[in-house]
Motif scaffolding. Structure first.
Motif, short mmCIF file in Angstrom:
data_model
loop_
_atom_site.label_atom_id
_atom_site.label_comp_id
_atom_site.label_asym_id
_atom_site.label_seq_id
_atom_site.Cartn_x
_atom_site.Cartn_y
_atom_site.Cartn_z
N ALA A 64 -2.20 22.38 -7.14
CA ALA A 64 -2.86 21.22 -6.61
C ALA A 64 -1.71 20.27 -5.78
N ILE A 65 -2.47 20.15 -4.99
CA ILE A 65 -1.62 18.43 -4.14
C ILE A 65 -2.54 17.73 -4.03
N LEU A 66 -1.61 16.28 -5.29
CA LEU A 66 -2.11 15.82 -5.62
C LEU A 66 -1.74 13.60 -5.01
N GLY A 67 -2.49 12.70 -4.41
CA GLY A 67 -2.06 12.38 -3.96
C GLY A 67 -2.17 11.01 -5.26
N MET A 68 -0.85 10.25 -5.32
CA MET A 68 -1.42 8.74 -6.11
C MET A 68 -1.04 7.58 -5.32
N PRO A 69 -1.52 7.05 -5.27
CA PRO A 69 -1.46 5.86 -4.15
C PRO A 69 -1.16 5.19 -4.70
N PHE A 70 -0.02 4.54 -5.23
CA PHE A 70 0.42 3.49 -6.21
C PHE A 70 1.92 2.43 -5.77
N ASP A 71 1.36 1.77 -5.86
CA ASP A 71 2.68 0.69 -5.54
C ASP A 71 2.94 -0.18 -6.42
N THR A 72 2.13 -1.00 -7.09
CA THR A 72 2.16 -2.59 -7.51
C THR A 72 2.77 -2.41 -8.90
N ALA A 73 4.81 -0.98 -8.52
CA ALA A 73 5.75 -1.67 -9.82
C ALA A 73 6.39 -1.66 -9.14
N THR A 163 2.58 16.47 -6.76
CA THR A 163 1.89 14.42 -6.86
C THR A 163 2.80 14.13 -5.84
N LEU A 164 2.16 13.62 -4.51
CA LEU A 164 2.58 13.20 -3.63
C LEU A 164 2.39 11.16 -3.94
N VAL A 329 8.59 10.65 -4.22
CA VAL A 329 7.57 9.16 -3.65
C VAL A 329 8.63 8.63 -3.30
N GLU A 330 7.78 7.64 -2.99
CA GLU A 330 8.89 6.18 -2.89
C GLU A 330 8.89 6.17 -1.20
N VAL A 331 8.38 6.79 -0.63
CA VAL A 331 7.27 6.84 0.59
C VAL A 331 6.88 5.84 1.84
N ALA A 332 7.57 4.94 2.14
CA ALA A 332 6.70 4.11 2.64
C ALA A 332 6.86 4.01 4.28
N PRO A 333 5.54 4.34 4.53
CA PRO A 333 6.11 4.53 5.85
C PRO A 333 6.04 3.23 6.85
N ALA A 334 5.70 2.29 6.28
CA ALA A 334 5.24 0.84 7.65
C ALA A 334 7.13 0.85 7.78
N TYR A 335 8.40 0.96 7.11
CA TYR A 335 9.65 0.91 7.54
C TYR A 335 10.41 2.17 7.81
N ASP A 336 9.06 3.02 8.70
CA ASP A 336 9.58 4.38 9.03
C ASP A 336 9.84 4.22 10.73
N ASN A 337 10.80 5.19 11.45
CA ASN A 337 10.84 5.64 13.04
C ASN A 337 10.50 6.77 12.91
#
Length: 375
Positions: A64-73, A163-164, A329-337
């Motif tokens: 399975a490919i499972l997304g875990m959209p967590f970034d508050t730590a 896990t993504l 992990v730790e892909v934060a697309p707001a800082y992507d180009n």
């Protein structure tokens, strides 16, 4: 002239209408089954089927490919909650039908997303562990390469999950779930940072659980074996005592610059010898890669020679190990180009899927041709 009773007319009409709808519609008759192009259709990883597998217990799978959209730590740049979305978007040019790769010489080919509370970290960690445990205990379809039964405490084959993330804290609830099935686990940790900070800081226990301390908590809870290893490390530390603590937690260390001093083959050999035949969890922080190729990281590090090509060659050399799960992990697309980080992460995720179904590193076929002297 004989007339049909009016009461029978709707029945006759319905039968005629049902017969008429069996004829192919114009699109199907002319062009066949509708297919998604690389830039159309619902957004799922590599156009694979998407399912709400936590709601439907009848959904079974091998991988399975499972997304875990967590970034508050995270301790620096937030935004990795959008990482699963970005990696899915970066995978749009990939598909099962065109998945054969010359690097692996094979084609590896449900995905879902965990609804995580963005306000309460203790609740979010429990949700991630519960979701992972739910899927980990599902029966398998049996079509993928089978090797987890011999590692599991119950002797049963279990699904494997890619896990993504999400920030790196997601690994703690994942290891808690995996430990229930496999016992202590060896971790291959690709990262610029060691993530074994002491767990003594913070005002509350939950505030001490973050993307730099989760391995220490995993060690204190007995989730890991003493045969784990970092690769790609190049961050600055408060002092050498943190490396001593890292060794106590159970990690060996490969620095980013070692790739020049030792070479890829030697690094692969060292990793394989370290984890041996134990159950292996593979965790990959996108900041492993040089920030010129992967700028969209929650916690970027200095430039290095760990580029995409070298990293993927190391991963291919690890094929055949007893992988029971993996993450990126730790892909934060707001800082992507131009989506370069997301596209790179999607390609690495594809390598992870291949690692799940291969028994040995690929043997490159070299075609030789005779060179004629044209002088």
């Amino acid at each position: 002239m004989r007339y049909l009773p009016l009461a029978l007319l709707p029945v006759v009409y319905a039968q005629q209408h049902a017969f008429e709808t069996k004829q192919p519609e114009p699109w199907t008759a002319k062009y066949g089954t509708q297919i998604d192009l690389s830039y159309t259709g619902p957004l799922s990883y590599s156009h694979l089927p998407y399912t709400r597998c936590l709601d439907d217990s009848s959904t079974t799978f091998d991988i399975a490919i499972l997304g875990m959209p967590f970034d508050t730590a995270t301790s620096y740049r937030p935004g990795a909650r959008f990482g699963p979305y970005a990696i899915r978007s970066g995978s749009r040019r990939q598909s099962p039908g065109g998945g054969y790769t010359l690097d692996w010489m094979m084609n590896p080919y449900t995905r879902a997303e965990v609804p995580i509370n963005p306000y309460d970290n203790a609740l979010a960690v429990d949700q991630m562990e519960t979701a992972y445990t739910t899927l980990l205990t599902r029966p398998v379809n049996g079509r993928a390469s089978a090797r987890t039964a011999k590692l599991a405490r119950d002797g049963v084959e279990h699904p494997r999950i890619l896990t993504l993330g999400g920030d790196h804290t997601i690994v703690l609830p994942i290891l808690r779930s995996l430990h229930q099935i496999y016992g202590p686990i060896s971790v291959i940790h690709f990262d610029a940072h060691i993530d074994t900070w002491p767990s003594s800081g913070g005002f509350t226990r939950q505030s001490r659980v973050n993307h730099g301390t989760y391995f220490t908590f995993a060690f204190e809870e007995g989730l890991m074996s003493n045969t784990s290893i970092h690769a790609g490390i190049r961050n600055k530390l408060e002092g050498p005592e943190l490396i001593e603590h890292d060794e106590e937690v159970g990690f060996d260390l490969i620095m980013a610059d070692d790739i020049d001093d030792l070479g890829i083959d030697e690094i692969v050999k060292h990793i394989r010898q370290r984890v041996g035949n134990s159950p292996v969890y593979l965790s990959f922080d996108i900041d492993t890669i040089d920030p010129g190729q992967a700028p969209a990281s929650s916690w970027y590090a200095r430039a290095c020679w760990m580029d995409q090509s070298r990293t993927k060659r190391i991963l291919r050399g690890l094929a055949g190990l007893n992988f029971i799960g993996a993450d990126i992990v730790e892909v934060a697309p707001a800082y992507d180009n131009a989506d370069i980080t997301a596209i790179l992460a999607a390609g690495i995720a594809d390598d992870f899927l291949t690692l799940f179904v291969t028994d040995e590193p690929p043997k490159r076929q070299v075609k030789r041709r005779t060179l004629a002297d044209e002088l």
